[in-house]
Write a protein that holds these residues in place. Structure first.
Motif, mmCIF file in Angstrom:
data_model
loop_
_atom_site.group_PDB
_atom_site.id
_atom_site.type_symbol
_atom_site.label_atom_id
_atom_site.label_comp_id
_atom_site.label_asym_id
_atom_site.label_seq_id
_atom_site.Cartn_x
_atom_site.Cartn_y
_atom_site.Cartn_z
ATOM 1 N N UNK A 86 48.005 11.931 31.179
ATOM 2 C CA UNK A 86 48.402 13.129 30.426
ATOM 3 C C UNK A 86 48.655 12.792 28.960
ATOM 4 N N UNK A 87 49.233 11.616 28.709
ATOM 5 C CA UNK A 87 49.488 11.200 27.323
ATOM 6 C C UNK A 87 48.184 11.039 26.551
ATOM 7 N N UNK A 88 47.158 10.494 27.193
ATOM 8 C CA UNK A 88 45.879 10.322 26.491
ATOM 9 C C UNK A 88 45.257 11.673 26.137
ATOM 10 N N UNK A 89 45.628 12.732 26.875
ATOM 11 C CA UNK A 89 45.110 14.068 26.567
ATOM 12 C C UNK A 89 45.561 14.507 25.187
ATOM 13 N N UNK A 90 46.777 14.121 24.803
ATOM 14 C CA UNK A 90 47.273 14.417 23.462
ATOM 15 C C UNK A 90 46.727 13.427 22.437
ATOM 16 N N UNK A 91 46.729 12.151 22.819
ATOM 17 C CA UNK A 91 46.397 11.116 21.849
ATOM 18 C C UNK A 91 44.936 11.137 21.418
ATOM 19 N N UNK A 92 44.002 11.458 22.344
ATOM 20 C CA UNK A 92 42.591 11.388 21.949
ATOM 21 C C UNK A 92 42.253 12.453 20.904
ATOM 22 N N UNK A 93 42.786 13.661 21.084
ATOM 23 C CA UNK A 93 42.535 14.705 20.087
ATOM 24 C C UNK A 93 43.196 14.394 18.761
ATOM 25 N N UNK A 94 44.427 13.893 18.824
ATOM 26 C CA UNK A 94 45.157 13.535 17.606
ATOM 27 C C UNK A 94 44.431 12.412 16.865
ATOM 28 N N UNK A 95 43.981 11.405 17.620
ATOM 29 C CA UNK A 95 43.287 10.277 16.991
ATOM 30 C C UNK A 95 41.966 10.719 16.373
ATOM 31 N N UNK A 96 41.260 11.614 17.052
ATOM 32 C CA UNK A 96 39.975 12.096 16.522
ATOM 33 C C UNK A 96 40.172 12.817 15.195
ATOM 34 N N UNK A 97 41.251 13.612 15.114
ATOM 35 C CA UNK A 97 41.519 14.345 13.865
ATOM 36 C C UNK A 97 41.970 13.407 12.754
ATOM 37 N N UNK A 98 42.856 12.457 13.090
ATOM 38 C CA UNK A 98 43.381 11.548 12.081
ATOM 39 C C UNK A 98 42.300 10.611 11.541
ATOM 40 N N UNK A 99 41.420 10.184 12.440
ATOM 41 C CA UNK A 99 40.372 9.231 12.050
ATOM 42 C C UNK A 99 39.077 9.918 11.639
ATOM 43 N N UNK A 100 39.102 11.263 11.746
ATOM 44 C CA UNK A 100 37.883 12.048 11.465
ATOM 45 C C UNK A 100 36.703 11.492 12.278
#
Length: 212
Positions: free
Chosen positions: A63-77
């Protein structure tokens, strides 16, 4: 660094498999406990709880990766077509395998029916996304994300008592308290609400395709 979001999404699929693995082993220990006695019974009860803890930690990690993958994609473009395709599938896999694990643990139609509805809906939507007429139409909506959050909350809530304080047969100190019963009932209602949202969002996707 662009590989991080997709790696997190793939790891969610791995965590999903680990959730079911833990639930299967917990169910096996519980079944063996019925005919055990003495030290064997104590060992099996301990193993059952440890496997429930393993399944819960795997689910929370997924469940944590569900938040982190989207956040990382946005932060890292680093948003990619592969990530957009895999992300909802990973969500569905995590929820579906966790629901199967809950069904093995609780063995009640109150779990079987909403679990079956959610899993059937997710299989249908995954198939629908492969259809040419659904291209660009069937995309995760805000309500679908809310539905996933409700599912994960209900699943985690139902898993926690078995991981933290499973009550042995005939022991009413924990499992049969009024507060525990009310909390369990509320979580089951939440799971049914998630099933209702699943069916509603599926109907939204179908209507959108018909209008397209």
């Amino acid at each position: 660094m662009a590989w991080i979001p997709n790696t997190l999404t793939i790891s969610r699929c791995v965590f999903a498999a680990l959730v079911l693995f833990g639930a299967l082993n917990a169910a096996s220990s519980a079944e063996a406990f019925k005919t055990a006695a003495g030290d064997d019974a104590l060992r099996l009860a301990t193993m059952e709880q440890l496997w429930h803890q393993f399944a819960l930690l795997a689910f929370l990690s997924g469940a944590l990766t569900d938040f982190l993958d989207g956040w990382a994609a946005r932060q890292l473009k680093a948003e990619s077509r592969f990530g957009v395709w895999l992300d909802p599938i990973a969500d569905k896999l995590l929820v579906s395998l966790a629901l199967l694990g809950l069904a093995l643990t609780l063995r009640s139609w109150l779990i079987y029916l909403p679990a079956a509805l959610i899993i059937a809906r997710d299989v249908f939507i995954t198939w629908l996304r492969t259809r040419p007429e659904a291209s660009g139409v069937v995309a995760p909506s805000h309500l679908a994300k809310v539905k996933t959050a409700v599912e994960m909350t209900a699943i985690a809530g139902l898993m926690i008592p078995f991981a933290l304080a499973p009550a042995p047969a005939g022991d009413g100190a924990v499992g049969n308290s009024v507060m525990a019963q009310m909390a369990s009932a509320g979580l089951v209602v939440l799971l049914w609400a998630a099933a209702a949202l699943s069916l509603y969002t599926a109907s939204q996707y179908v209507r959108a395709i018909r209008k397209a």
